[in-house]
Enzyme design. Structure first.
Site, PDB file in Angstrom:
ATOM      1  N   HIS A  11     -21.474 -16.943  32.584  1.00  0.00           N
ATOM      2  CA  HIS A  11     -22.740 -17.362  31.972  1.00  0.00           C
ATOM      3  C   HIS A  11     -22.421 -18.223  30.755  1.00  0.00           C
ATOM      4  O   HIS A  11     -22.756 -17.904  29.624  1.00  0.00           O
ATOM      5  CB  HIS A  11     -23.602 -16.141  31.632  1.00  0.00           C
TER       6      HIS A  11
ATOM      7  N   GLU B 246     -17.695  -4.423  24.243  1.00  0.00           N
ATOM      8  CA  GLU B 246     -16.906  -5.656  24.391  1.00  0.00           C
ATOM      9  C   GLU B 246     -15.673  -5.657  23.499  1.00  0.00           C
ATOM     10  O   GLU B 246     -14.573  -6.030  23.937  1.00  0.00           O
ATOM     11  CB  GLU B 246     -17.766  -6.883  24.081  1.00  0.00           C
TER      12      GLU B 246
ATOM     13  N   HIS C  64     -28.624 -15.279  24.722  1.00  0.00           N
ATOM     14  CA  HIS C  64     -27.663 -15.156  25.818  1.00  0.00           C
ATOM     15  C   HIS C  64     -27.020 -16.488  26.185  1.00  0.00           C
ATOM     16  O   HIS C  64     -26.246 -16.554  27.127  1.00  0.00           O
ATOM     17  CB  HIS C  64     -28.354 -14.564  27.058  1.00  0.00           C
TER      18      HIS C  64
ATOM     19  N   GLY D  48     -10.791   4.214   7.169  1.00  0.00           N
ATOM     20  CA  GLY D  48     -11.243   2.865   7.504  1.00  0.00           C
ATOM     21  C   GLY D  48     -11.405   2.704   9.004  1.00  0.00           C
ATOM     22  O   GLY D  48     -12.418   2.171   9.486  1.00  0.00           O
TER      23      GLY D  48
ATOM     24  N   ASP E 112     -32.785 -15.762  30.138  1.00  0.00           N
ATOM     25  CA  ASP E 112     -32.471 -14.762  29.106  1.00  0.00           C
ATOM     26  C   ASP E 112     -32.577 -15.332  27.692  1.00  0.00           C
ATOM     27  O   ASP E 112     -32.625 -14.585  26.720  1.00  0.00           O
ATOM     28  CB  ASP E 112     -31.081 -14.158  29.336  1.00  0.00           C
TER      29      ASP E 112
ATOM     30  N   HIS F  49      -3.992   3.158  -3.338  1.00  0.00           N
ATOM     31  CA  HIS F  49      -4.245   2.612  -1.992  1.00  0.00           C
ATOM     32  C   HIS F  49      -3.504   1.297  -1.762  1.00  0.00           C
ATOM     33  O   HIS F  49      -2.764   1.163  -0.794  1.00  0.00           O
ATOM     34  CB  HIS F  49      -5.746   2.404  -1.753  1.00  0.00           C
TER      35      HIS F  49
ATOM     36  N   HIS G 221       0.836  -1.199   0.000  1.00  0.00           N
ATOM     37  CA  HIS G 221       0.000   0.000   0.000  1.00  0.00           C
ATOM     38  C   HIS G 221       0.877   1.257   0.000  1.00  0.00           C
ATOM     39  O   HIS G 221       1.249   1.763   1.061  1.00  0.00           O
ATOM     40  CB  HIS G 221      -0.891   0.002   1.243  1.00  0.00           C
TER      41      HIS G 221
ATOM     42  N   ARG H   7     -18.407 -18.394  38.606  1.00  0.00           N
ATOM     43  CA  ARG H   7     -18.183 -16.935  38.541  1.00  0.00           C
ATOM     44  C   ARG H   7     -17.929 -16.407  39.945  1.00  0.00           C
ATOM     45  O   ARG H   7     -17.162 -15.459  40.144  1.00  0.00           O
ATOM     46  CB  ARG H   7     -19.344 -16.211  37.860  1.00  0.00           C
TER      47      ARG H   7
ATOM     48  N   PRO I 243      -6.177  -5.150  11.095  1.00  0.00           N
ATOM     49  CA  PRO I 243      -7.629  -5.082  11.239  1.00  0.00           C
ATOM     50  C   PRO I 243      -8.000  -3.650  11.656  1.00  0.00           C
ATOM     51  O   PRO I 243      -7.621  -3.194  12.735  1.00  0.00           O
ATOM     52  CB  PRO I 243      -7.922  -6.099  12.358  1.00  0.00           C
TER      53      PRO I 243
HETATM   54  C1  LIG Z   1     -11.491  -4.697   9.765  1.00  0.00           C
HETATM   55  C2  LIG Z   1     -10.949  -4.559   8.398  1.00  0.00           C
HETATM   56  N1  LIG Z   1     -11.788  -4.565   7.354  1.00  0.00           N
HETATM   57  C3  LIG Z   1     -11.306  -4.465   6.095  1.00  0.00           C
HETATM   58  C4  LIG Z   1      -9.966  -4.354   5.870  1.00  0.00           C
HETATM   59  C5  LIG Z   1      -9.426  -4.279   4.455  1.00  0.00           C
HETATM   60  N2  LIG Z   1      -8.954  -2.897   4.181  1.00  0.00           N
HETATM   61  C6  LIG Z   1      -7.685  -2.565   4.288  1.00  0.00           C
HETATM   62  S1  LIG Z   1      -7.422  -0.948   4.002  1.00  0.00           S
HETATM   63  C7  LIG Z   1      -9.060  -0.687   3.703  1.00  0.00           C
HETATM   64  C8  LIG Z   1      -9.562   0.685   3.344  1.00  0.00           C
HETATM   65  C9  LIG Z   1      -9.071   1.675   4.305  1.00  0.00           C
HETATM   66  O1  LIG Z   1      -9.278   2.956   3.852  1.00  0.00           O
HETATM   67  P1  LIG Z   1      -8.454   4.141   4.475  1.00  0.00           P
HETATM   68  O2  LIG Z   1      -8.350   3.979   5.920  1.00  0.00           O
HETATM   69  O3  LIG Z   1      -9.052   5.397   3.967  1.00  0.00           O
HETATM   70  O4  LIG Z   1      -7.010   3.907   3.901  1.00  0.00           O
HETATM   71  P2  LIG Z   1      -6.300   4.704   2.712  1.00  0.00           P
HETATM   72  O5  LIG Z   1      -7.098   4.418   1.491  1.00  0.00           O
HETATM   73  O6  LIG Z   1      -6.305   6.123   3.076  1.00  0.00           O
HETATM   74  O7  LIG Z   1      -4.942   4.078   2.660  1.00  0.00           O
HETATM   75  C10 LIG Z   1      -9.782  -1.858   3.844  1.00  0.00           C
HETATM   76  C11 LIG Z   1     -11.236  -1.970   3.640  1.00  0.00           C
HETATM   77  C12 LIG Z   1      -9.116  -4.341   6.990  1.00  0.00           C
HETATM   78  N3  LIG Z   1      -7.800  -4.247   6.876  1.00  0.00           N
HETATM   79  N4  LIG Z   1      -9.637  -4.413   8.240  1.00  0.00           N
END
Ligand SMILES: Cc1ncc(C[n+]2csc(CCOP(=O)(O)OP(=O)(O)O)c2C)c(N)n1
Length: 665
Positions: free
Chosen positions: A462, A412, A474, A156, A470, A261, A26, A358, A115
């Site tokens: 739980h 969570e 749950h 993102g 619940d 990107h 990237h 628990r 992520p």
């Molecule tokens: C939770 C998650 N979902 C999807 C992706 C796949 N992914 C990587 S970068 C991206 C887009 C991110 O956009 P942005 O933050 O604007 O990055 P830029 O284009 O500015 O580099 C996605 C969907 C990921 N890495 N993590």
């Protein structure tokens, strides 16, 4: 002396060249955020390239981890142990430069990101921990804990709900030493983000209680400097710097486009970009004067020496506190703790009581809070159900930053991501709680705890259809099994107080994450010899030995161990020898040598297993048709009625045992 732009262009060139060489990666984000990184690393960030683990360094988190080449370029340029050959090996097997930043591969990488949204959670955890440690250890005239946490995040991260959880809590907690930079380039993978991402981010963050610096030109060095200066002056709020940047900055034909990107620019465009940036050097070539201007070693050494001096002065005046600070940072448990906890476990065995596990866990927490001061607990708004609080619980607030418990609210995923940040920072051992069924919400952060081998302890109560009224939403069914599938995660499902205490003990000693799945409902205390207590940590052990000649092994976990014991008694009354094996932690049992496993589960003896959940993770030991489990969602009714309705009964276990016994040798 080189210019800001020339130094930033070194990041751009290295990033586009490394991505091109790897033929994947990237380049856009590193090229877009290069000017911001240059200002941060050369003017504001406190770090020492040769001492990447220095406890009071500023923490830097790249939440938009796909832009890893930005971080690798900066680490290389400032003088970390990351060579140009390492950059050339970007994304290659066992290199120090994996596709996304990964803890443990690259000096200077503080956490694994990729992520999206994970990094901002980690950063919140780090900032909370810094403030907690400052409150606990700093003394008038002695500021040994005093650093910032910086995080870069993209669109993102902002779109992920997780960033809401983290930012909301950070605002409420008033984490003024947390400084986030939003890379507002208006682009994500599918193109310009406007059609799917249109909220007013500055207003969103103001509503959280953040200080927001809007409309910063991310390519204007003076504006960036001013923004960081303003952010660092905040006394009560975290800061979001909204930086307008151009993705792929410098590329004449592709800048501003999603094409930069996640793909190499291509050799032609790279040549044109070199020209446009006035960067006449060969791929991976950086002139010596630029290296000199980028080096962070001298500045780092000055800062580090100043801290060292301050720390030795502190040590002279507060030797006990200094020793305790060093101990907690090292991750070692207090000396003498193991013995104390063994005594606690023995007392529990001697005074066996029927309680929910628990509740057993709460007894452990109460003991541990007294003896392990670095334990930093919390719950996602279920403290009174998870039973994670006790008389020594002190909730962390801006007014009481040195407490030992975080009220995470109903967050969570955020909680688990923040727990990772706490563990990564060092100086605290996080535990956090919710219902087992909601582990799904936190799952990706738990997975990251495991990838990073962080000592995060999840108390998930739980833990079965025993939840009762619940209802199915749950009642966890597939959760134990699905969590057992995560590598390096120890999943404990203790059957009584003693197993719960051993699970806690093992979790505290494990260099990785653990889950303690605890029951809502009461379970009987099992009797054990000292030798049996010592075997619990092996994950599976003989809880009750056969009286008549051995014909059957019944394996069980948690609340179902009781039922196994009852059925054993019935069969023994018929002179059928039955051994009950308690299996509180599959992962641990699997790590035992073959001789131990065979001693517990002798070949040629029939086996039956019972657990209130899906059956699949028992298959290494027991065939599908010899497992009493559950393969459907539960019901809303009292727990005992749900157990009966779903066939988790003593009668069914008994008849399953009898069927299996009829199969002959
Ligand atoms: C939770 C998650 N979902 C999807 C992706 C796949 N992914 C990587 S970068 C991206 C887009 C991110 O956009 P942005 O933050 O604007 O990055 P830029 O284009 O500015 O580099 C996605 C969907 C990921 N890495 N993590």
């Amino acid at each position: 002396m080189s210019t800001h732009r020339q130094r930033a262009n070194a990041i751009r060139a290295l990033s586009m060249d490394a991505v091109q060489k790897a033929d994947s990666g990237h380049p856009g984000m590193p090229m877009g955020m290069a000017d911001i990184a240059e200002v941060l690393w050369l003017q504001f960030l406190k770090y020492h390239p040769k001492r990447p683990k220095w406890a009071d360094r500023d923490r830097f988190v790249l939440s938009n981890g796909h832009g890893s080449m930005l971080l690798y370029s900066v680490l290389h340029l400032t003088g970390y142990d990351l060579t140009i050959d390492d950059l050339k090996a970007f994304r290659q097997l066992h290199s120090k430069t994996p596709g996304h930043p990964e803890l443990g591969y690259t000096p200077g990488v503080e956490t694994t990101t990729g992520p999206l949204g994970a990094g901002i959670c980690n950063a919140v955890g780090m900032a909370l921990t810094e403030r907690m440690l400052a409150a606990r250890f700093n003394r008038p005239g002695f500021t040994i804990v005093d650093h910032h946490t910086y995080v870069f995040m993209g669109d993102g991260c902002m779109m992920e709900g997780l960033s809401h959880e983290a930012a909301s809590l950070a605002g409420t907690q008033g984490l003024n030493k947390l400084i986030a930079v939003w890379d507002d380039n208006g682009i994500s993978i599918d193109g310009p983000v406007a059609p799917w991402f249109s909220e007013n981010i500055p207003e969103r963050f103001r509503a959280y209680g953040w200080h927001v610096i809007a409309d910063v030109d991310g390519h204007d060095t003076a504006a960036i400097e001013a923004a960081f200066t303003e952010a660092r002056a905040q006394l009560h709020k975290p800061t979001l710097i909204c930086a307008k940047t151009k993705i792929g900055f410098g590329s004449p034909n592709l800048a501003g486009s999603s094409k930069t990107h996640g793909s190499p620019l291509g050799n032609d465009e790279i040549a044109k970009t070199r020209e446009a940036l006035d960067w006449p050097y060969a791929p991976f070539e950086v002139p010596a004067d630029l290296y000199k201007d980028w080096s962070g070693i001298e500045r780092g050494e000055v800062a580090y020496q100043a801290w060292e001096q301050a720390f030795s002065d502190y040590q002279a005046s507060y030797p006990d506190e200094a020793a305790e600070y060093l101990r907690t940072l090292s991750g070692e448990l207090p000396s003498g703790f193991d013995k104390q906890f063994q005594a606690f476990i023995e007392t529990q065995q001697a005074t066996a009581k029927t309680v929910a596990t628990r509740k057993s866990s709460q007894q452990c927490i109460e003991f541990l809070t007294k003896h392990v001061p670095e334990l930093l607990g919390g719950s996602a708004d279920l403290s009174v159900s998870n039973l994670t609080i006790g008389p020594d619980t002190r909730v962390i607030t801006p007014a009481l930053p040195g407490g030992n418990y975080i009220e995470y609210g109903v967050r969570e995923f955020g909680m688990a991501g923040i727990m990772n940040g706490i563990a990564l920072h060092g100086g605290a051992i996080p535990f956090g709680a919710t219902f087992l069924v909601f582990s799904d919400y936190a799952r990706n952060a738990i997975r990251l705890s495991a990838i990073m081998r962080q000592r995060a302890i999840y108390v998930f109560t739980h833990d079965s259809i025993g939840v009762g009224e619940d209802g199915p939403t749950h009642q966890p069914i597939e959760h134990l099994a699905s969590l057992r599938l995560i590598p390096h995660l120890d999943v404990w499902r203790p059957c009584d107080t003693v197993e719960t205490a051993v699970a806690w003990e093992q979790a505290l000693h494990y260099h990785g994450p653990s889950i303690l799945a605890c029951s809502r409902q009461n379970v009987s205390a099992q009797s054990r010899t000292k030798g049996q207590v010592a075997l619990i940590k092996k994950g599976g052990y003989i809880l009750s030995e056969h009286a008549a000649p051995l014909k059957l092994v019944i394996m069980a976990t948690g609340s179902e161990v009781d039922m196994a014991m009852t059925v054993k008694a019935d069969l023994e009354a018929k002179h059928i020898g039955v051994r009950v094996v308690s299996m509180p932690c599959f992962e641990r049992f699997q790590q035992q040598d073959a001789a131990y496993q065979a001693a517990v589960l002798p070949k040629g003896v029939h086996r039956v297993a019972i657990e209130a959940g899906v059956k699949e993770t028992w298959l290494p030991w027991v065939p599908m048709d010899a497992i009493l489990g559950i393969n459907d969602f539960g019901h809303s009714a009292p727990g005992a009625a749900v157990y009966a309705e779903m066939g988790m009964t003593k009668e069914n276990l008994l008849s399953l045992c009898e069927r299996v016994l009829c199969r002959g040798e």
